[in-house]
Write a protein that holds these residues in place. Structure first.
Motif, PDB file in Angstrom:
ATOM      1  N   THR A  19       5.203   2.317 -10.304  1.00 36.64           N
ATOM      2  CA  THR A  19       4.846   1.140  -9.506  1.00 36.64           C
ATOM      3  C   THR A  19       5.952   0.089  -9.595  1.00 36.64           C
ATOM      4  OG1 THR A  19       2.469   1.496  -9.814  1.00 36.64           O
ATOM      5  CG2 THR A  19       3.154  -0.722  -9.216  1.00 36.64           C
ATOM      6  N   LYS A  20       6.470  -0.115 -10.780  1.00 37.15           N
ATOM      7  CA  LYS A  20       7.578  -1.064 -10.960  1.00 37.15           C
ATOM      8  C   LYS A  20       8.817  -0.602 -10.199  1.00 37.15           C
ATOM      9  CE  LYS A  20       6.029  -2.865 -15.430  1.00 37.15           C
ATOM     10  NZ  LYS A  20       6.296  -2.974 -16.888  1.00 37.15           N
ATOM     11  N   GLU A  21       9.033   0.701 -10.185  1.00 42.98           N
ATOM     12  CA  GLU A  21      10.194   1.265  -9.480  1.00 42.98           C
ATOM     13  C   GLU A  21      10.104   0.992  -7.979  1.00 42.98           C
ATOM     14  OE1 GLU A  21      11.400   5.774  -8.418  1.00 42.98           O
ATOM     15  OE2 GLU A  21      11.322   5.373 -10.572  1.00 42.98           O
ATOM     16  N   TYR A  22       8.940   1.258  -7.394  1.00 45.83           N
ATOM     17  CA  TYR A  22       8.786   1.049  -5.950  1.00 45.83           C
ATOM     18  C   TYR A  22       8.665  -0.433  -5.600  1.00 45.83           C
ATOM     19  CZ  TYR A  22       8.561   6.003  -4.905  1.00 45.83           C
ATOM     20  OH  TYR A  22       8.896   7.332  -4.743  1.00 45.83           O
TER      21      TYR A  22
ATOM     22  N   LEU B 171      13.329   2.458   3.583  1.00 42.14           N
ATOM     23  CA  LEU B 171      13.368   3.566   2.630  1.00 42.14           C
ATOM     24  C   LEU B 171      11.964   3.928   2.166  1.00 42.14           C
ATOM     25  CD1 LEU B 171      15.986   3.949  -0.222  1.00 42.14           C
ATOM     26  CD2 LEU B 171      13.591   4.495  -0.640  1.00 42.14           C
ATOM     27  N   VAL B 172      11.169   2.892   1.841  1.00 39.81           N
ATOM     28  CA  VAL B 172       9.792   3.103   1.397  1.00 39.81           C
ATOM     29  C   VAL B 172       8.956   3.688   2.543  1.00 39.81           C
ATOM     30  CG1 VAL B 172       7.668   1.922   0.663  1.00 39.81           C
ATOM     31  CG2 VAL B 172       9.855   1.343  -0.403  1.00 39.81           C
ATOM     32  N   LYS B 173       9.094   3.128   3.730  1.00 38.67           N
ATOM     33  CA  LYS B 173       8.317   3.599   4.883  1.00 38.67           C
ATOM     34  C   LYS B 173       8.664   5.042   5.237  1.00 38.67           C
ATOM     35  CE  LYS B 173       7.024   2.127   9.580  1.00 38.67           C
ATOM     36  NZ  LYS B 173       7.565   3.211  10.428  1.00 38.67           N
ATOM     37  N   ASN B 174       9.941   5.384   5.206  1.00 40.34           N
ATOM     38  CA  ASN B 174      10.355   6.750   5.534  1.00 40.34           C
ATOM     39  C   ASN B 174       9.799   7.760   4.532  1.00 40.34           C
ATOM     40  OD1 ASN B 174      11.771   5.874   7.763  1.00 40.34           O
ATOM     41  ND2 ASN B 174      13.752   5.798   6.730  1.00 40.34           N
ATOM     42  N   GLU B 175       9.829   7.398   3.239  1.00 42.26           N
ATOM     43  CA  GLU B 175       9.302   8.310   2.221  1.00 42.26           C
ATOM     44  C   GLU B 175       7.786   8.469   2.373  1.00 42.26           C
ATOM     45  OE1 GLU B 175       9.143   8.952  -2.636  1.00 42.26           O
ATOM     46  OE2 GLU B 175      10.491   7.431  -1.815  1.00 42.26           O
TER      47      GLU B 175
ATOM     48  N   SER C  71       0.831  -1.205   0.000  1.00 40.10           N
ATOM     49  CA  SER C  71       0.000   0.000   0.000  1.00 40.10           C
ATOM     50  C   SER C  71       0.867   1.257   0.000  1.00 40.10           C
ATOM     51  CB  SER C  71      -0.930  -0.004   1.218  1.00 40.10           C
ATOM     52  OG  SER C  71      -1.726   1.155   1.245  1.00 40.10           O
ATOM     53  N   MET C  72       1.913   1.260   0.816  1.00 44.77           N
ATOM     54  CA  MET C  72       2.809   2.416   0.873  1.00 44.77           C
ATOM     55  C   MET C  72       3.507   2.627  -0.463  1.00 44.77           C
ATOM     56  SD  MET C  72       4.531   2.502   4.682  1.00 44.77           S
ATOM     57  CE  MET C  72       4.977   0.780   4.892  1.00 44.77           C
ATOM     58  N   ALA C  73       4.007   1.547  -1.051  1.00 49.16           N
ATOM     59  CA  ALA C  73       4.735   1.642  -2.318  1.00 49.16           C
ATOM     60  C   ALA C  73       3.841   2.165  -3.432  1.00 49.16           C
ATOM     61  CB  ALA C  73       5.316   0.283  -2.694  1.00 49.16           C
ATOM     62  N   PHE C  74       2.610   1.673  -3.490  1.00 53.81           N
ATOM     63  CA  PHE C  74       1.716   2.102  -4.564  1.00 53.81           C
ATOM     64  C   PHE C  74       1.271   3.547  -4.353  1.00 53.81           C
ATOM     65  CE2 PHE C  74      -1.803   2.209  -7.493  1.00 53.81           C
ATOM     66  CZ  PHE C  74      -1.292   1.471  -8.561  1.00 53.81           C
ATOM     67  N   SER C  75       1.040   3.938  -3.123  1.00 50.60           N
ATOM     68  CA  SER C  75       0.700   5.337  -2.830  1.00 50.60           C
ATOM     69  C   SER C  75       1.817   6.264  -3.302  1.00 50.60           C
ATOM     70  CB  SER C  75       0.472   5.535  -1.331  1.00 50.60           C
ATOM     71  OG  SER C  75      -0.599   4.750  -0.870  1.00 50.60           O
ATOM     72  N   LEU C  76       3.056   5.842  -3.065  1.00 49.45           N
ATOM     73  CA  LEU C  76       4.201   6.651  -3.485  1.00 49.45           C
ATOM     74  C   LEU C  76       4.339   6.696  -5.005  1.00 49.45           C
ATOM     75  CD1 LEU C  76       6.749   5.516  -0.756  1.00 49.45           C
ATOM     76  CD2 LEU C  76       5.786   7.817  -1.024  1.00 49.45           C
ATOM     77  N   ALA C  77       3.965   5.600  -5.665  1.00 51.03           N
ATOM     78  CA  ALA C  77       4.005   5.589  -7.137  1.00 51.03           C
ATOM     79  C   ALA C  77       3.022   6.600  -7.714  1.00 51.03           C
ATOM     80  CB  ALA C  77       3.700   4.184  -7.655  1.00 51.03           C
ATOM     81  N   ILE C  78       1.823   6.668  -7.125  1.00 52.55           N
ATOM     82  CA  ILE C  78       0.829   7.653  -7.560  1.00 52.55           C
ATOM     83  C   ILE C  78       1.323   9.066  -7.252  1.00 52.55           C
ATOM     84  CG2 ILE C  78      -1.512   8.517  -7.221  1.00 52.55           C
ATOM     85  CD1 ILE C  78      -1.741   5.911  -8.552  1.00 52.55           C
TER      86      ILE C  78
END
Length: 242
Positions: free
Chosen positions: A168-171, A182-186, A75-82
């Motif tokens: 999305t692929k990047e995250y 790294l993902v959680k901090n961002e 969920s965090m990774a996809f939110s960051l992709a958007i």
């Protein structure tokens, strides 16, 4: 990246779920539609959209080869992709409202609904996305806005979709490399109203004040209360009023 385009469907998440039950589906398969008659948001809320003006799609992410201990990282990774997609489009004042609404200033421009598929273990996930793109009229929705309403620009839906999939692929790659912190901090850096005095409503309807500190790896919201105690809340236990 296979893309299935539909004129109308009840829900792209439902369509994709039926598809994976009937056949093998390639990683990052996308189902998108011009009209969604039963679009859903978090906790069963209804998401409606003007025909052909917004981006409504679901993405299939195969997790069969990966051990996903804490699904909230998806969920965090996809939110960051958007979020990164919107930053690329120069949308101003962006934040993630826990757990995964995307806001510009205090207006919602994107909602995400993640449904995990479990077969003995977390096997795959279906990520449903609704992005307000070219719609400018939101009757009885004072907290909704769109990319066009904010910038005045008319956007190409396919181009935005391609950006979302690329990021999305990047995250996803970061998670596969084990770069969870790294993902959680961002994610926490971009949290709406983090470290600001905020008002919340609990499940019984009582109001209280606190400061958003961050999230746990299980996806619970950490709030610092007036007595300096940090309390963790699940999605059904708390609502941020803004």
């Amino acid at each position: 990246m296979p893309i299935i385009k539909l004129n109308a469907i009840d829900s792209t998440n439902n369509y994709l779920r039926k598809l994976i039950n009937e056949a093998d589906v390639a990683d990052y398969t996308v189902v998108m539609t011009n009209e969604q008659t039963q679009g859903r948001g978090q906790m069963g809320t209804v998401w409606s959209s003007e025909n052909g003006k917004n981006l409504m799609f679901s993405v299939f992410k195969d997790l069969n080869k990966y051990d996903v201990e804490f699904p909230f990282y998806i969920s965090m990774a996809f939110s960051l992709a958007i979020l990164k997609t919107f930053k690329t489009l120069n949308i101003p004042d962006l934040h993630i409202k826990w757990p995964n609404d995307i806001l510009s200033a205090d207006k919602k421009i994107c909602g995400i609904l993640i449904e995990n598929v479990i077969k003995n273990k977390l096997n795959s996930t279906i990520i449903g996305v609704g992005i307000n793109v070219n719609q400018t009229d939101f009757k009885n929705l004072p907290k909704a806005s769109s990319l066009k309403k904010i910038t005045g620009v008319h956007y190409n839906l396919d181009e935005i979709l391609q950006l979302v999939i690329n990021y999305t692929k990047e995250y996803s790659s970061l998670l596969q490399q084990g770069k969870y912190e790294l993902v959680k901090n961002e994610y926490e850096t971009n949290l709406f109203r983090k470290n600001k005095p905020s008002t919340f409503k609990d499940a019984e309807g009582a109001l209280f004040s606190g400061f958003i500190k961050g999230v746990t790896k299980y996806g619970k919201l950490q709030v610092i209360l007036e007595d300096e105690i940090v309390k963790k809340f699940d999605l059904k236990e708390i609502t941020l009023l803004y």
